[in-house]
Design a protein around this motif. Structure first.
Motif, PDB file in Angstrom:
ATOM      1  N   ASP B  59       1.189  12.710  30.596  1.00 52.06           N
ATOM      2  CA  ASP B  59       0.819  11.314  30.368  1.00 52.06           C
ATOM      3  C   ASP B  59      -0.651  11.292  29.945  1.00 52.06           C
ATOM      4  N   ASN B  90       1.820  14.092  21.623  1.00 52.82           N
ATOM      5  CA  ASN B  90       2.375  12.743  21.681  1.00 52.82           C
ATOM      6  C   ASN B  90       2.573  12.262  23.116  1.00 52.82           C
ATOM      7  N   HIS B  91       2.688  13.160  24.082  1.00 51.74           N
ATOM      8  CA  HIS B  91       2.766  12.732  25.488  1.00 51.74           C
ATOM      9  C   HIS B  91       1.393  12.330  26.022  1.00 51.74           C
ATOM     10  N   SER B 139      -1.452   8.645  19.023  1.00 53.09           N
ATOM     11  CA  SER B 139      -0.492   7.681  19.576  1.00 53.09           C
ATOM     12  C   SER B 139       0.744   8.449  20.024  1.00 53.09           C
ATOM     13  N   LYS B 140       1.639   7.711  20.682  1.00 53.31           N
ATOM     14  CA  LYS B 140       2.831   8.380  21.205  1.00 53.31           C
ATOM     15  C   LYS B 140       3.857   8.629  20.107  1.00 53.31           C
ATOM     16  N   ALA B 141       3.709   7.966  19.005  1.00 53.45           N
ATOM     17  CA  ALA B 141       4.616   8.199  17.886  1.00 53.45           C
ATOM     18  C   ALA B 141       3.849   7.976  16.598  1.00 53.45           C
ATOM     19  N   GLU B 143       4.259   8.535  11.992  1.00 58.79           N
ATOM     20  CA  GLU B 143       5.036   9.024  10.851  1.00 58.79           C
ATOM     21  C   GLU B 143       4.277  10.054  10.032  1.00 58.79           C
ATOM     22  N   GLU B 173      17.870  12.441  12.588  1.00 56.25           N
ATOM     23  CA  GLU B 173      17.874  10.974  12.574  1.00 56.25           C
ATOM     24  C   GLU B 173      17.230  10.455  13.856  1.00 56.25           C
ATOM     25  N   GLY B 174      16.286   9.618  13.708  1.00 59.19           N
ATOM     26  CA  GLY B 174      15.637   9.060  14.896  1.00 59.19           C
ATOM     27  C   GLY B 174      14.391   9.788  15.303  1.00 59.19           C
ATOM     28  N   TYR B 175      14.141  10.922  14.704  1.00 58.25           N
ATOM     29  CA  TYR B 175      12.941  11.681  15.073  1.00 58.25           C
ATOM     30  C   TYR B 175      11.893  11.705  13.969  1.00 58.25           C
ATOM     31  N   THR B 177       9.764   9.661  13.316  1.00 54.40           N
ATOM     32  CA  THR B 177       8.474   9.064  13.704  1.00 54.40           C
ATOM     33  C   THR B 177       7.746   9.905  14.730  1.00 54.40           C
ATOM     34  N   ASN B 178       8.280  11.097  15.021  1.00 50.16           N
ATOM     35  CA  ASN B 178       7.656  11.927  16.050  1.00 50.16           C
ATOM     36  C   ASN B 178       6.734  12.955  15.389  1.00 50.16           C
ATOM     37  N   ASP B 198       5.744  21.076  20.638  1.00 50.20           N
ATOM     38  CA  ASP B 198       6.538  19.873  20.932  1.00 50.20           C
ATOM     39  C   ASP B 198       7.825  20.269  21.659  1.00 50.20           C
TER      40      ASP B 198
END
Lengths: 1076, 387
Positions: B59, B90-91, B139-141, B143, B173-175, B177-178, B198
């Protein structure tokens, strides 16, 4: 249950009886026909029969004086002491009191409810009176039969069972008692542990415990925590995924919009180009059109100039014609003017004479009208004054009446004030009296408490003294007991058997012996026969020695010959028994200081009696200590009570209690009544105060109203007198005269008005005639003037039109001269050629089309900018919520939630199973216990076998405690087939066993009359033993069957005598009971 | 040769809420313990630098116990130490409120050889021939491809160039932005090695490319599905143009395994397995047992998990008993000479089992039988009746 006291009056043959029972065996004895069974019946009726039942009629006093009355005090458990009093008969009554100490009783039920409550207390399986299943006579049940059956119903318990009971309370009571005794210890241990698990999880009502510390609470909290965390993260992930999706959508939309913008821009450019081409062609066409128009205009000027020349000539002719028409009209106008002047002269001459006459008449009429108006006004004024004066007179009268009315009310208010003050003073006196009485009651109560506390202290002192005495007695007994060394009573039997066996063994050796010794030489002979030395007279002659069992011969120092009778086995047996005797019995005899078993028996009995006495003393000491423990703090209570009494007396002040005695007597020291009285006077005082206040207010208001009314009257009288002074002839006469004058004036007014109307009609007719003559002349003159003006107008118009047309002609001629026709034609040709040279667009494009294309491109650009902004926002949002991070945490949180949910389900299933186990254990336990016969049977059988020396094998009882029979020689025999004496003994044993389990009083009304001495002795011992556990009331005419002689009531006036440490009480009913 | 120790995803401060409380603490503490072992490996291999590429903390603002603990571990290594680079991931992104903020007390406690990548243009010359470029997550996410944001190689620059960013190289898909990282970012930016972090398993995602792009994985696993976790990468860079050598070295204390037992023998044999005290075991019991066997199962589980008085055989045990089933009914588990009332109780419960209208009722009655059986056993254990 245990009976304390019984008091009977006017009951059958009994006039009165008053008995106090001991805690154990109570033997109530007296001769036949004394009324013992009547006393037993009174106990039954007192406990079971409603006072109004006709069943009681058989117990009405034989002499007919007074209703049968039974009062008894009994205890159901510690500190639950009841007193029931029933007066039987149609006008009878019942009352039930309860006490915790046996002294202070509070009423708990009265009348018909008493029996319902009694049956609830007893729990003997008898329903509430009046309900379904209730009997009309003396109600009964299995337990009532078992505990209270009368003499004639000795075997009733063997014929009955719980099956016939109307309610289950008897069965439940027996089951509870048996269950508590009969539960298997392993089962009890497991049940307790299972119950503990249940208690940890569920409330008494079976609901899950949710308070802090409960097993469900912790799991639920954990589940809630994990659920909250999971849901929080789900929201975050949802938002995150939403933001990501939005970002993807926005990116896609951006791409689409960018393409759309490119397309729209291209379209707009294309359209703009087409529009530019079209605009050039349009400008060339306009030039061409202008050239054509210019040429046409020059040609039109030439044409118009020729037309203007022709129009000018035409207008010159019209001017001449108009001048001629004007001259003719002027001639007609001169003629009409002359005719009008003549007519006006004639009208003037007629109007001046009649005008003078009209004026004179009008003036006269005006004068008459003024006079009559004044007369009417005066009359009207007089009427008004008179009516005003009349009003004032009436107002004065009204004011006077009002004053009288208000004065009357004021007197009433003053009376009310006086009455309410009197009443207030009275109730305040009563209230003060109540205060005094309350304090006096406090003093009395405090004094009572002091007395009670003093009594307690006295009792404490007494108990302490008794404790001391009992302690010293106990110590003395203990010393005595310590001095006696005896084996346990159970060891005496084997000793006796050993003695018997030894005697038998010795008997077997006692065969008789004759030993003959014939000496052949001299030797020293010693003889010992049957253990005793015998002197032998000669040692040279033959000697016959006769013995029962044994002979021992000592032959000098050569040998000892031992001759014993009997077989070797018998000898060995005897020797073994002797060894045993010396090992097992002889030491006890020595220790007890006796020589034989009889002595040891006596010593043992003595020791048992001492043990019994010590035990009784222990019980007494424990009882005394218990009583003393209950009196701890008595001295402190006395001091507090004394202090309280002093405080109460101080509060009473100087007032002597005697002065309040009468009131207190009336009140009967009833604090509740006094409180009610005080509340009543408090309320009355409040009411009286409110009434006095209201009366004072009313009086003030009334006085004020009187004052106002008086002022109003004075003002009205003054106004009335001043008004009446203007009417010396009297108000009515003045009013009548004024009304006559008014009527005359009105008549004159009507006449004057008629004169005015006639004059006006005459003037109007004359004016009409003159006007008609003048009007004709004037119309003719006006028409002539209009004809002149029209002719003049036509002339002017003709001249104006001519001048205008002429001016236009001049102008046109100038224009025609100024234009160049050839140049215009050349410019037209040039324009035609330029227009033809321009390219023709592919299609016609409107401005709107171009504008729309531009707007579309601009709109797309704006949208694109918006999408860019949204993308930035979505990126910002995503950075805050954290896509993959949130998903990872959600995965952990979901796992934790699933685990918590599984654990909660697991805990729930675990405890549901514990719950089920507990239910099933209890049901199994109840099922086991419900077979009451199985539970109760062994206890009865054991005693019965002991009593009958195992003549009978066992007893068959059903689950409902019905007696099926007694097992003899392998067969069940009905109880009717056994002897009467054995049957009554068996019945008594059954009842005693039942009473013992219930810890309840049992009444035996001469139950064992058919018993022999041995069995009676056995029963006596049993009753003495059981008297320590529960209360037994024996009614008998043979007290010796139950009591030792020394235990009977000694001669004198004593009614009862206690023995066996208070556990046995003999009651001489002959002294306690008075017959009629 | 330039030697680097490349690690990432320490996740200090991570919680393990699905584990028993004692296990949670063990696993949480293990994350701090492994740091010391990582630094030992670095010293033993004489590395020129230690690269910690993101998610050092779980965190951005972890509890003081964790950042103080890490600072203390570093302080314990003295003044002379190869440089350690800490890259926010990102954490634990670099934000003004994060532990990486310049005014955070954590920063003041760090030795001078610990460098926090707290600038977008972070550059560090490890040697005259080697330079490190790094960029933090803010930031946590996000692009943006942080690797492509690193500066490209300038013409004439012949130094070894090492990139260091946290993000995702795969395109699921869905990742997207990581912090996505192009697989050929190292090539595009003229790097010789691209250190990334990561995912928690060791992986070289660019085996066919000249520039290695490597996930070292988490040095201590965080879950059972991280097969290649528990290691660090040791990187040797020889010269420009030659593909560096990357070796994995194990540093983890705990080994996470799934164990499935389908009968009692399999379960019993677990007691004989050595080294279970260094394992995190997720035990799935997939079998049906009798009342007496259930008691044995409980006894074995107690042995494995430990009690208040004794250590368990397993380091951390996670029990999955969803598929542990009880044989229905009492069978012949109960002795013949029970008191009648207890016999009746057993018979009643057996009857409920037979008459049950659904599985839940049947299961409830069977559980009740099991309770009774265990009560009898415990009663025997304390000197009561023999069962």
């Amino acid at each position: 249950m245990r009976l304390h006291k019984l008091r009977i009056t006017s009951f059958g043959a009994i006039e009165s009886v008053d008995v106090e029972f001991g805690p154990g065996l109570n033997v109530l004895y007296g001769p036949n026909d004394l009324g013992k069974s009547t006393v037993v019946a009174a106990i039954r009726l007192g406990l079971l029969l409603p006072h109004a039942s006709t069943h009681s009629e058989q117990y009405v006093g034989w002499t007919g004086t007074g209703d049968p009355t039974v009062e008894m005090t009994f205890e159901t458990e510690a500190q639950r002491i009841w007193r029931v009093r029933k007066q039987f008969g149609k006008t009878g009554s019942s009352v039930l009191h309860e006490s915790r100490n046996g002294r202070d009783f509070n009423e708990v039920e009265r009348g018909r409810k008493v029996d319902g409550r009694l049956r609830e207390i007893l729990r003997w399986g008898i329903p509430e009176p009046g309900g379904a299943g209730g009997s009309k006579g003396l109600p009964t049940s299995f337990l009532a039969t078992a505990l209270l059956s009368p003499q004639e119903e000795v075997g009733a318990v063997l014929r009955n069972s719980l099956q016939a009971d109307s309610t289950a309370s008897g069965k439940e009571q027996i089951a509870a008692a048996l269950q508590a005794v009969a539960q298997d210890p392993l089962f009890v241990a497991l049940l307790r542990e299972t119950q503990a698990r249940w208690d940890a999880a569920y409330t008494d009502k079976g609901a899950k415990k949710t308070a802090k510390g409960s097993v469900f609470k912790a799991a639920a909290e954990r589940l809630n925590e994990t659920r909250d965390e999971k849901e929080r993260l789900e929201r975050i992930v949802f938002e995150s995924e939403g933001a990501e999706k939005r970002l993807r959508d926005l990116t896609e939309r951006r791409t689409q919009k960018q393409a759309a913008l490119a397309t729209a821009g291209e379209l707009a450019e294309n359209l703009e180009r087409l529009a530019a081409h079209a605009a050039c062609r349009s400008a060339a066409a306009e030039q061409l059109r202008l050239a054509q128009e210019n040429l046409q205009r020059i040609q039109r000027i030439g044409t118009e100039t020729e037309e203007a020349e022709r129009e000018t000539e035409k207008l010159a002719k019209k001017i001449v014609e108009a001048e001629q028409a004007l001259n003719a009209a002027k001639g007609w106008q001169a003629e009409a003017d002359v005719a009008l002047k003549n007519a006006e002269k004639a009208a003037h001459a007629e109007g001046s004479d009649s005008g003078v006459t009209d004026t004179v008449v009008r003036q006269q009429l005006e004068l008459r009208k003024a006079a009559v108006d004044k007369a009417a006004l005066d009359a009207q004024q007089k009427i008004g004054n008179a009516e005003a004066a009349q009003t004032l007179v009436e107002a004065a009268t009204t004011a006077e009446r009002d004053l009288q009315d208000q004065e009357s009310k004021a007197r009433g208010a003053a009376d009310a004030v006086s009455q309410s003050a009197t009443k207030l003073a009275a109730v305040e006196r009563e209230l003060r009296r109540c205060d005094m009485l309350e304090r006096a009651l406090d003093v009395q109560a405090a004094d009572k408490h002091v007395a009670e506390a003093q009594a307690t202290v006295d009792k404490q002192t007494d108990l302490s003294s008794r404790l001391e005495t009992a302690s010293s007695d106990r110590a003395r007994l203990a010393v005595q007991r310590a001095a006696i060394a005896v084996p346990p009573a159970s060891a005496l039997g084997p000793m006796r058997r050993l003695a018997h066996d030894l005697a038998a063994a010795r008997g077997a050796l006692d065969v008789g012996l004759v030993v003959t010794v014939r000496p052949k030489s001299r030797f020293d002979l010693r003889v010992r026969k049957d253990g005793q030395e015998v002197d032998v007279a000669s040692n040279t002659q033959s000697v016959d020695i006769e013995a029962r069992a044994e002979v021992e011969l000592g032959i000098g120092d050569i040998a000892t010959v031992h001759v014993r009778g009997g077989r070797r086995e018998a000898q060995d047996k005897a020797r073994n028994l002797e060894d045993r005797w010396s090992r097992e019995v002889a030491p006890h005899l020595v220790a007890a200081g006796v020589t034989d078993l009889a002595g040891l028996d006596a010593k043992s009995e003595e020791a048992q009696e001492l043990d019994s006495n010590i035990k009784a003393k222990d019980a007494e000491l424990e009882s005394l200590r218990g009583q003393l423990a209950g009196l701890d703090g008595a001295a402190e209570a006395l001091r507090e009570a004394s202090d309280r009494a002093a405080v109460c007396r101080a509060a009473l002040g100087d007032i002597a209690l005697d002065t309040l005695a009468a009131d207190l007597k009336n009140l009967g020291a009833d604090a509740v009544a006094l409180r009610k009285r005080r509340e009543k006077y408090s309320k009355e005082t409040e009411t009286a105060r409110a009434a006095a206040y209201q009366a004072a207010n009313d009086r003030t208001l009334a006085d004020e109203r009187v004052r106002h009314s008086r002022q109003a009257l004075d003002a009205a009288v003054g106004a009335r007198d001043r008004a009446l002074a203007n009417f010396p002839e009297g108000l009515d006469a003045a009013l009548r005269a004024a009304r006559s004058a008014l009527a005359a004036a009105n008549d004159e007014k009507q006449q004057v008005a008629a004169g005015f109307a006639s004059l006006e009609d005459e003037i109007a007719a004359r004016k009409k005639r003159i006007d008609e003559a003048l009007s004709g002349a004037r119309t003719n003159a006006a028409q002539a003037t209009a004809g002149v003006e029209a002719a003049q107008t036509q002339l002017t118009t003709a001249k104006t039109n001519h001048a205008a047309e002429h001016g236009r002609l001049v102008e046109l001629r100038k224009q025609r001269d100024a234009e160049n026709m050839a140049a215009a034609e050349a410019r037209l040709q040039e324009s035609i050629e330029f227009h033809a040279a321009l390219p023709v667009p592919e299609r016609v494009v409107s401005e709107e089309e171009v504008g729309a294309a531009r707007n579309a491109a601009t709109g797309i650009k704006v949208e694109l900018d918006g999408i860019e902004r949204e993308i930035l926002e979505a990126q910002g949002a995503l950075k805050q919520v954290g896509g993959a991070v949130a998903r990872e945490r959600l995965r952990d949180a979901t796992e934790a939630f699933d685990l918590a949910a599984r654990q909660e389900r697991e805990i729930e299933a675990e405890y549901e199973a514990w719950k089920l186990l507990l239910e099933q254990m209890k049901e199994a336990d109840a099922a086991q216990a419900s077979n009451l016969g199985q539970a109760l049977g062994p206890a009865i059988v054991g005693r019965f076998q002991d009593l009958t020396r195992r003549r009978y094998e066992t007893v068959q009882l059903t689950a409902q405690l019905a007696t099926e029979g007694i097992m003899v020689s392998g067969a069940v025999r009905p109880t009717e087939q056994i002897s009467v004496g054995t049957r009554e003994q068996f019945s008594t044993l059954y009842r005693l066993t039942m009473a013992e389990y219930l810890g309840s009083t049992i009444v035996l009304d001469d139950q064992l009359v058919q018993s022999d001495d041995n069995r009676m002795e056995w029963f006596r011992a049993l009753l003495a033993e059981k008297a320590r556990n529960f209360q037994i009331l024996v009614f008998t005419c043979r007290p010796g069957d139950y009591l030792a002689k020394r235990a009977l009531v000694p001669k004198g006036s004593f009614v009862h005598a206690d023995s066996d440490g208070g556990f046995v009480r003999a009651v001489d009913l002959g002294r306690a009971l008075r017959r009629r | 040769v330039l030697r680097l120790l490349h690690t990432a995803d320490w996740h200090l401060g991570r919680r393990f809420p699905s584990f028993p409380e004692e296990g949670q603490k063990k696993l949480s503490r293990a994350r701090m313990d492994v740091v010391g072992r990582i630094l030992d490996v670095a010293r033993r291999n004489s590395v020129n630098a230690v690269l910690c590429v993101g998610d050092i903390f779980d965190d951005p603002d972890p509890g003081a116990d964790f950042w103080e603990g890490l600072a203390k571990t570093f302080q314990g290594r003295g003044d002379q130490h190869p440089p350690v680079f800490l890259v926010p991931g990102n954490h634990d992104p670099l934000t003004p409120e994060s532990v990486w903020a310049p005014d955070h007390p954590f920063r003041a406690k760090l030795p001078r050889w610990v460098h926090v990548v707290d600038r977008d243009d972070f550059t560090y010359e490890i040697s005259p021939q080697a330079v490190l470029y790094a960029r933090p997550c803010r930031s946590k996410a996000g692009e943006n491809d942080l690797a492509l944001a690193l500066p490209a190689r300038e013409p004439g620059d012949e130094r070894l160039r090492i990139g260091c960013v946290h993000g995702c190289t795969f395109d699921i898909e869905g990742y997207q932005t990581n912090f996505p990282i192009r697989r050929d970012a190292g090539v595009q930016r003229g790097l010789d090695y691209l250190a990334i972090g990561d995912t928690h398993s060791f992986r070289d995602v660019t085996e066919n490319l000249p520039v290695p792009t490597v996930y070292p994985g988490a040095p201590e696993s965080t879950s059972f599905d991280e097969a290649g976790a528990g290691r660090v990468a040791l990187v040797a860079l020889f010269r420009r143009g030659l593909r560096p050598r990357v070796d994995a070295e194990t540093v983890a204390f705990w080994r996470w395994i799934d164990v499935r037992c389908r009968d009692m023998n399999e379960l019993r044999s677990l007691l004989t397995r050595p080294d279970l005290d260094r394992h995190v075991v997720r035990l799935h019991l997939d079998m049906t047992v009798s009342l007496s066997e259930e008691s044995e199962v409980e006894r074995i589980l107690r042995d494995l998990r430990g009690t208040d008085a004794t250590h368990g055989r397993v380091g951390v045990l996670l029990e999955d008993l969803e598929n542990l089933r009880l044989q229905v009914g009492s069978g012949d588990a109960f002795p013949e000479d029970l008191p009648p009332v207890l016999k009746d109780t057993v018979a009643r419960l057996d009857r409920l089992v037979v008459e049950a209208i659904d599985e839940s009722e049947k299961s409830r009655a069977t559980r009740a039988l099991a309770h009774l059986y265990k009560l009898l056993q415990s009663h025997e254990a304390i000197g009561g009746r023999e069962v």
